[in-house]
Scaffold this motif. Structure first.
Motif, PDB file in Angstrom:
ATOM      1  N   GLN A   1       3.578 -10.938   6.316  1.00 44.32           N
ATOM      2  CA  GLN A   1       5.000 -10.639   6.478  1.00 44.32           C
ATOM      3  C   GLN A   1       5.246  -9.202   6.924  1.00 44.32           C
ATOM      4  OE1 GLN A   1       6.639 -11.702   2.650  1.00 44.32           O
ATOM      5  NE2 GLN A   1       6.796 -13.879   3.163  1.00 44.32           N
ATOM      6  N   HIS A   2       4.389  -8.279   6.511  1.00 41.16           N
ATOM      7  CA  HIS A   2       4.544  -6.856   6.848  1.00 41.16           C
ATOM      8  C   HIS A   2       3.198  -6.299   7.284  1.00 41.16           C
ATOM      9  CE1 HIS A   2       8.542  -7.041   5.046  1.00 41.16           C
ATOM     10  NE2 HIS A   2       7.987  -7.610   3.983  1.00 41.16           N
ATOM     11  N   PRO A   3       2.764  -6.664   8.482  1.00 38.91           N
ATOM     12  CA  PRO A   3       1.403  -6.300   8.921  1.00 38.91           C
ATOM     13  C   PRO A   3       1.173  -4.807   9.084  1.00 38.91           C
ATOM     14  CG  PRO A   3       2.673  -7.250  10.724  1.00 38.91           C
ATOM     15  CD  PRO A   3       3.481  -7.457   9.496  1.00 38.91           C
ATOM     16  N   LEU A   4       2.245  -4.004   9.173  1.00 37.08           N
ATOM     17  CA  LEU A   4       2.067  -2.564   9.373  1.00 37.08           C
ATOM     18  C   LEU A   4       2.017  -1.791   8.054  1.00 37.08           C
ATOM     19  CD1 LEU A   4       4.397  -1.953  12.443  1.00 37.08           C
ATOM     20  CD2 LEU A   4       1.932  -2.323  12.405  1.00 37.08           C
ATOM     21  N   ARG A   5       2.316  -2.459   6.974  1.00 36.59           N
ATOM     22  CA  ARG A   5       2.286  -1.772   5.691  1.00 36.59           C
ATOM     23  C   ARG A   5       0.859  -1.778   5.123  1.00 36.59           C
ATOM     24  NH1 ARG A   5       7.880  -3.837   2.715  1.00 36.59           N
ATOM     25  NH2 ARG A   5       9.287  -3.211   4.411  1.00 36.59           N
ATOM     26  N   LYS A   6       0.575  -0.803   4.277  1.00 32.88           N
ATOM     27  CA  LYS A   6      -0.749  -0.712   3.681  1.00 32.88           C
ATOM     28  C   LYS A   6      -1.058  -1.924   2.805  1.00 32.88           C
ATOM     29  CE  LYS A   6      -2.268   4.063   3.252  1.00 32.88           C
ATOM     30  NZ  LYS A   6      -2.535   5.157   2.322  1.00 32.88           N
ATOM     31  N   GLY A   7      -0.032  -2.433   2.172  1.00 36.10           N
ATOM     32  CA  GLY A   7      -0.226  -3.558   1.263  1.00 36.10           C
ATOM     33  C   GLY A   7       1.012  -3.759   0.425  1.00 36.10           C
ATOM     34  N   ILE A   8       0.815  -4.386  -0.737  1.00 36.37           N
ATOM     35  CA  ILE A   8       1.929  -4.679  -1.638  1.00 36.37           C
ATOM     36  C   ILE A   8       1.907  -3.681  -2.786  1.00 36.37           C
ATOM     37  CG2 ILE A   8       0.527  -6.344  -2.924  1.00 36.37           C
ATOM     38  CD1 ILE A   8       3.064  -7.995  -3.374  1.00 36.37           C
TER      39      ILE A   8
ATOM     40  N   ILE B   1     -10.360  -6.281  -3.272  1.00 39.23           N
ATOM     41  CA  ILE B   1      -9.154  -5.580  -2.843  1.00 39.23           C
ATOM     42  C   ILE B   1      -9.423  -4.081  -2.869  1.00 39.23           C
ATOM     43  CG2 ILE B   1      -7.518  -7.348  -3.626  1.00 39.23           C
ATOM     44  CD1 ILE B   1      -7.134  -5.703  -6.184  1.00 39.23           C
ATOM     45  N   LYS B   2      -8.472  -3.302  -2.359  1.00 33.36           N
ATOM     46  CA  LYS B   2      -8.543  -1.856  -2.467  1.00 33.36           C
ATOM     47  C   LYS B   2      -7.145  -1.330  -2.744  1.00 33.36           C
ATOM     48  CE  LYS B   2      -8.273  -1.461   2.584  1.00 33.36           C
ATOM     49  NZ  LYS B   2      -8.977  -1.049   3.818  1.00 33.36           N
ATOM     50  N   GLU B   3      -7.085  -0.103  -3.254  1.00 31.69           N
ATOM     51  CA  GLU B   3      -5.810   0.510  -3.619  1.00 31.69           C
ATOM     52  C   GLU B   3      -5.676   1.855  -2.941  1.00 31.69           C
ATOM     53  OE1 GLU B   3      -3.297   1.987  -7.590  1.00 31.69           O
ATOM     54  OE2 GLU B   3      -5.298   1.098  -7.809  1.00 31.69           O
ATOM     55  N   SER B   4      -4.486   2.112  -2.419  1.00 30.86           N
ATOM     56  CA  SER B   4      -4.182   3.395  -1.802  1.00 30.86           C
ATOM     57  C   SER B   4      -2.706   3.690  -2.000  1.00 30.86           C
ATOM     58  CB  SER B   4      -4.509   3.371  -0.299  1.00 30.86           C
ATOM     59  OG  SER B   4      -4.151   4.591   0.308  1.00 30.86           O
ATOM     60  N   SER B   5      -2.433   4.855  -2.608  1.00 29.06           N
ATOM     61  CA  SER B   5      -1.034   5.274  -2.836  1.00 29.06           C
ATOM     62  C   SER B   5      -0.228   4.186  -3.530  1.00 29.06           C
ATOM     63  CB  SER B   5      -0.365   5.660  -1.515  1.00 29.06           C
ATOM     64  OG  SER B   5      -1.074   6.686  -0.866  1.00 29.06           O
ATOM     65  N   ASN B   6      -0.834   3.579  -4.560  1.00 31.98           N
ATOM     66  CA  ASN B   6      -0.160   2.568  -5.378  1.00 31.98           C
ATOM     67  C   ASN B   6       0.099   1.261  -4.637  1.00 31.98           C
ATOM     68  OD1 ASN B   6       0.303   2.708  -8.129  1.00 31.98           O
ATOM     69  ND2 ASN B   6       2.522   2.658  -7.885  1.00 31.98           N
ATOM     70  N   SER B   7      -0.532   1.084  -3.482  1.00 36.66           N
ATOM     71  CA  SER B   7      -0.426  -0.158  -2.719  1.00 36.66           C
ATOM     72  C   SER B   7      -1.758  -0.898  -2.771  1.00 36.66           C
ATOM     73  CB  SER B   7      -0.062   0.127  -1.261  1.00 36.66           C
ATOM     74  OG  SER B   7       1.249   0.640  -1.169  1.00 36.66           O
ATOM     75  N   ILE B   8      -1.673  -2.213  -2.880  1.00 39.99           N
ATOM     76  CA  ILE B   8      -2.857  -3.070  -2.954  1.00 39.99           C
ATOM     77  C   ILE B   8      -2.997  -3.841  -1.652  1.00 39.99           C
ATOM     78  CG2 ILE B   8      -4.005  -4.928  -4.209  1.00 39.99           C
ATOM     79  CD1 ILE B   8      -3.625  -2.360  -5.833  1.00 39.99           C
TER      80      ILE B   8
ATOM     81  N   LEU C   1      -6.795 -16.519 -11.421  1.00 39.65           N
ATOM     82  CA  LEU C   1      -6.017 -15.280 -11.363  1.00 39.65           C
ATOM     83  C   LEU C   1      -6.350 -14.493 -10.096  1.00 39.65           C
ATOM     84  CD1 LEU C   1      -4.169 -13.093 -12.538  1.00 39.65           C
ATOM     85  CD2 LEU C   1      -6.100 -12.331 -13.955  1.00 39.65           C
ATOM     86  N   CYS C   2      -7.628 -14.349  -9.790  1.00 34.91           N
ATOM     87  CA  CYS C   2      -8.039 -13.615  -8.578  1.00 34.91           C
ATOM     88  C   CYS C   2      -7.495 -14.297  -7.331  1.00 34.91           C
ATOM     89  CB  CYS C   2      -9.552 -13.518  -8.507  1.00 34.91           C
ATOM     90  SG  CYS C   2     -10.274 -12.423  -9.747  1.00 34.91           S
ATOM     91  N   GLU C   3      -7.560 -15.617  -7.289  1.00 36.74           N
ATOM     92  CA  GLU C   3      -7.063 -16.361  -6.128  1.00 36.74           C
ATOM     93  C   GLU C   3      -5.566 -16.160  -5.956  1.00 36.74           C
ATOM     94  OE1 GLU C   3      -6.971 -20.975  -4.456  1.00 36.74           O
ATOM     95  OE2 GLU C   3      -8.254 -20.425  -6.157  1.00 36.74           O
ATOM     96  N   LEU C   4      -4.825 -16.140  -7.073  1.00 38.32           N
ATOM     97  CA  LEU C   4      -3.380 -15.939  -7.009  1.00 38.32           C
ATOM     98  C   LEU C   4      -3.051 -14.549  -6.456  1.00 38.32           C
ATOM     99  CD1 LEU C   4      -0.630 -17.250  -7.799  1.00 38.32           C
ATOM    100  CD2 LEU C   4      -0.833 -16.096 -10.003  1.00 38.32           C
ATOM    101  N   ILE C   5      -3.788 -13.531  -6.902  1.00 37.77           N
ATOM    102  CA  ILE C   5      -3.561 -12.167  -6.422  1.00 37.77           C
ATOM    103  C   ILE C   5      -3.911 -12.043  -4.943  1.00 37.77           C
ATOM    104  CG2 ILE C   5      -4.443  -9.801  -6.606  1.00 37.77           C
ATOM    105  CD1 ILE C   5      -4.557 -10.218  -9.630  1.00 37.77           C
ATOM    106  N   LEU C   6      -5.018 -12.604  -4.534  1.00 36.82           N
ATOM    107  CA  LEU C   6      -5.421 -12.538  -3.125  1.00 36.82           C
ATOM    108  C   LEU C   6      -4.411 -13.247  -2.230  1.00 36.82           C
ATOM    109  CD1 LEU C   6      -9.263 -13.177  -3.491  1.00 36.82           C
ATOM    110  CD2 LEU C   6      -8.119 -11.003  -2.987  1.00 36.82           C
ATOM    111  N   ASP C   7      -3.861 -14.367  -2.702  1.00 37.36           N
ATOM    112  CA  ASP C   7      -2.835 -15.083  -1.927  1.00 37.36           C
ATOM    113  C   ASP C   7      -1.586 -14.231  -1.766  1.00 37.36           C
ATOM    114  OD1 ASP C   7      -4.448 -17.262  -1.596  1.00 37.36           O
ATOM    115  OD2 ASP C   7      -3.507 -18.470  -3.177  1.00 37.36           O
ATOM    116  N   ALA C   8      -1.160 -13.575  -2.871  1.00 40.06           N
ATOM    117  CA  ALA C   8       0.049 -12.735  -2.810  1.00 40.06           C
ATOM    118  C   ALA C   8      -0.147 -11.558  -1.864  1.00 40.06           C
ATOM    119  CB  ALA C   8       0.400 -12.243  -4.208  1.00 40.06           C
ATOM    120  N   VAL C   9      -1.321 -10.937  -1.888  1.00 38.64           N
ATOM    121  CA  VAL C   9      -1.599  -9.802  -0.997  1.00 38.64           C
ATOM    122  C   VAL C   9      -1.663 -10.280   0.456  1.00 38.64           C
ATOM    123  CG1 VAL C   9      -3.260  -7.999  -0.408  1.00 38.64           C
ATOM    124  CG2 VAL C   9      -2.797  -8.530  -2.815  1.00 38.64           C
TER     125      VAL C   9
END
Length: 631
Positions: free
Chosen positions: A452-459, A492-499, A438-446
């Motif tokens: 794909q969107h290097p300027l965004r905080k995350g997903i 991981i870290k979270e900011s403004s609902n982004s991972i 599960l952790c590996e799947l989440i890290l891959d998605a992030v």
């Protein structure tokens, strides 16, 4: 924990056709078990019949009268799966017959070790013939679970035989089994019918646990929830039925939604299986059992087709004991240590039987040379592999296993110590392999989102949850627990609902930095507080790059997205929010005009900003006015 002592036992009859099984039960109980017109006409039992007898001690014996004819072995098996003891019936004038031997083999495979052998029609032969038959029976039952059974001579025309049989029944009428007493309830349905004005009635032997009137029970394979409206035990209405009793249940389920062979259980997530492994012991075989041979499996009151996986050059011979794997053609709901019987597909002959040692096996060919004995730890691991990602360790958790509570908790501690499972909090555990996947799947998605969107905080969190949902369908609380745990582990870290990944931070190149300067310049020179996002397309960069830069500024709280088309600076936004709060300190209602005058914005910008406040639950609109939402 002290086990309940049951004052009841279910006894099955077994033996060749027309050897007097039904007559014996009628003589003992006064109840006629032949309930079909065809049975009375032909003088043989076609369906299982049921009767009961109260012993002088107060204990109750339930009888299952199974058919002896070879064509009804399937029905006999359905009855035999739920018995505690047996009366093996052999007619004195006919002696040992094919179905006597087949029934004996089935009882031996089911592990029935309580009962007696009854030689009926004793008045038709001499004393010498009775002794000779008794010796033949002792030879036949030697090295079986029936070895050492008492042999009783019986005639339905001699009442002293009845008294002697009652004494015999008293000796094995009471029994106790802690595991069965405190397990989740299980009942394999052997009859279904409806009664006008009452509804659906099902019958069966309660092989484990306890059921109460008014409780909810689950029907499998339909996984339907139904309420127990009424319970009868041996024809008497009761509030509670306990394991070992023959019961009739009035259920809140349509008659056509439940059938013979179904399972009723208090377990609300009983996992079906299509592959099992069993320790098989074969009988005398006319032909060896070959790899991938199609067979019939009998479990509970269910019959399913299956294939045996042995290896291309492997075969099983007469009187052989070995571990086998069966690939089923239909699902069954089973537990380790459940008995099973195997019969050939055609002609239908009993081949052998044994107990299930793996209820949810992986496809493989069992290697007999280095096969380790199946233990309780393997059973628990097998159950966990087919459970949801997270589980709670409590008493009900062990209901799907054959383990006692004390043994179950002991194994959990062992699995924690060996890091086979992880404890995430007091209510959530996970298999270590599942958690790592599960952790590996989440890290891959992030990581993909960052590429794909290097300027965004995350997903966004909900976007991430939907991406992993196919592989790990987590509830919202389970997903939040996963994210919180991964944050605690600095994955991981979270900011403004982004991972984002724990060490991730976007880096701007010189072109992007210059473009941001142009964006801020456009905002500063704009006539209105709210700026259309399309106004930034004058910058000589790709449209997608510009939008990525705008979202970069939004994610890092330099800009605020008011709606899909307009943005404003965070500084101006905070000033507007503060003016809103200050106003509602002394007022209850705010109009568009009043907020326009406070901010100095145009009416269009004022309306869009107030609509934004409505969406983020700062204000609530009532016609053209706003009130503050108290939070």
């Amino acid at each position: 924990m002290e086990a309940r002592i049951n004052s009841h036992i279910v006894i099955g009859t077994a033996g060749h056709v027309d050897h007097g099984k039904t007559a014996l039960i009628r003589h003992l109980t006064g109840i006629e078990t032949d309930r079909l017109a065809a049975e009375k006409l032909r003088g043989i039992t076609i369906e299982n019949g049921y009767a009961h007898l109260r012993l002088p001690s107060g204990g109750v014996v339930g009888f299952i009268d199974v058919p002896g004819h070879e064509r009804f072995i399937k029905t006999m098996l359905a009855g035999a799966m739920g018995i505690d003891a047996v009366l093996l019936i052999i007619a004195a004038d006919e002696g040992l017959k094919p179905q006597t031997i087949e029934h004996l083999n089935i009882l031996n495979h089911l592990g029935v070790s309580k009962g007696c052998i009854v030689i009926t029609k004793k008045d038709l032969v001499s004393e010498t013939e009775l002794v000779a038959l008794s010796n033949a029976i002792k030879d036949l039952t030697h090295n079986t679970s029936l070895s050492g059974f008492d042999i009783v001579y019986y005639s339905i025309y001699d009442d002293s035989c009845r008294e002697m049989m009652l004494d015999t029944l008293e000796r094995f009428s009471s029994y106790s089994d802690e595991n069965k007493a405190y397990a989740a309830s299980r009942l394999h349905v052997d009859r279904v019918f409806s009664v006008k004005g009452v509804g659906t009635i099902v019958t069966g032997t309660l092989i484990e646990g306890q059921i109460k009137k008014g409780e909810t029970i689950f029907q499998y394979p339909g996984n339907k929830k139904c309420r127990i409206k009424g319970i009868e035990v041996y024809g008497q209405p009761v509030e509670i039925a306990e394991y070992g009793q023959r019961v009739a249940l009035n259920l809140s389920i349509d008659h056509d939604q439940i059938a013979r062979g179904d399972l009723l259980s208090s377990v609300d997530q009983f996992t079906p299986t299509m592959i099992i492994e069993a320790n098989l012991t074969t009988d005398q075989l006319s032909q060896e059992i070959r790899h991938w041979q199609r067979l019939k499996l009998y479990h509970g009151t269910r019959e399913v087709l299956c294939r045996i996986a042995l290896g291309n050059d492997e075969a099983i011979h007469s009187y052989e004991s070995r571990r086998i794997q069966l690939r089923l053609e239909s699902q069954i709901y089973c537990k380790v240590n459940d008995p099973v019987i195997l019969r050939s597909y055609s002609p239908m002959v009993t081949l052998g039987g044994g107990i299930i040692v793996s209820s949810h096996a992986n496809k493989r060919i069992v290697d007999q040379s280095d096969e380790e004995a199946f233990d309780d730890l393997m059973e628990l691991k097998t159950i966990l592999k087919h459970s949801s990602c997270f589980f709670n360790i409590e008493d009900r958790f062990f209901e799907r296993t054959s383990l006692s509570l004390s043994k179950g908790y002991e194994l959990v501690e062992k699995m924690l110590k060996n890091e086979i499972i992880l404890k995430l909090n007091d209510d959530a555990y996970a298999l270590t392999d599942n958690w790592n996947a599960l952790c590996e799947l989440i890290l891959d998605a992030v990581s993909i989102e960052h590429r794909q969107h290097p300027l965004r905080k995350g997903i966004q969190k909900e976007t991430l949850r939907s991406k992993i949902n196919t592989t790990f369908p987590l509830s919202k609380s389970e997903f939040n627990l996963t994210i919180d745990t991964m944050i605690s582990n600095k994955l991981i870290k979270e900011s403004s609902n982004s991972i984002s990944l724990f060490n991730y931070s976007p880096e701007l190149n010189s072109v992007q930095k210059n473009a941001i300067d142009e964006i801020m310049a456009i905002i500063e020179t704009h006539q209105q507080a709210l700026v259309p996002m399309n106004d930034f397309l004058v910058i000589r960069l790709d449209k997608n790059v510009i939008y990525d830069l705008l979202y970069y500024l939004i994610n890092y709280e330099l800009l605020v997205k008011i709606n899909d088309e307009y943005i404003m600076t965070m500084t101006l936004y905070k000033m507007s929010v503060q003016k809103l709060f200050d106003y509602f300190e002394t007022h209850d209602v705010l109009s568009v005009a009043e907020f326009r005058d406070m901010t100095g914005f145009s009416r269009k910008s004022t309306v869009m900003l107030l609509e934004h406040f409505d969406r983020v639950k700062l204000t609530k609109r009532s016609e053209n006015n706003r009130t503050m939402i108290k939070n």
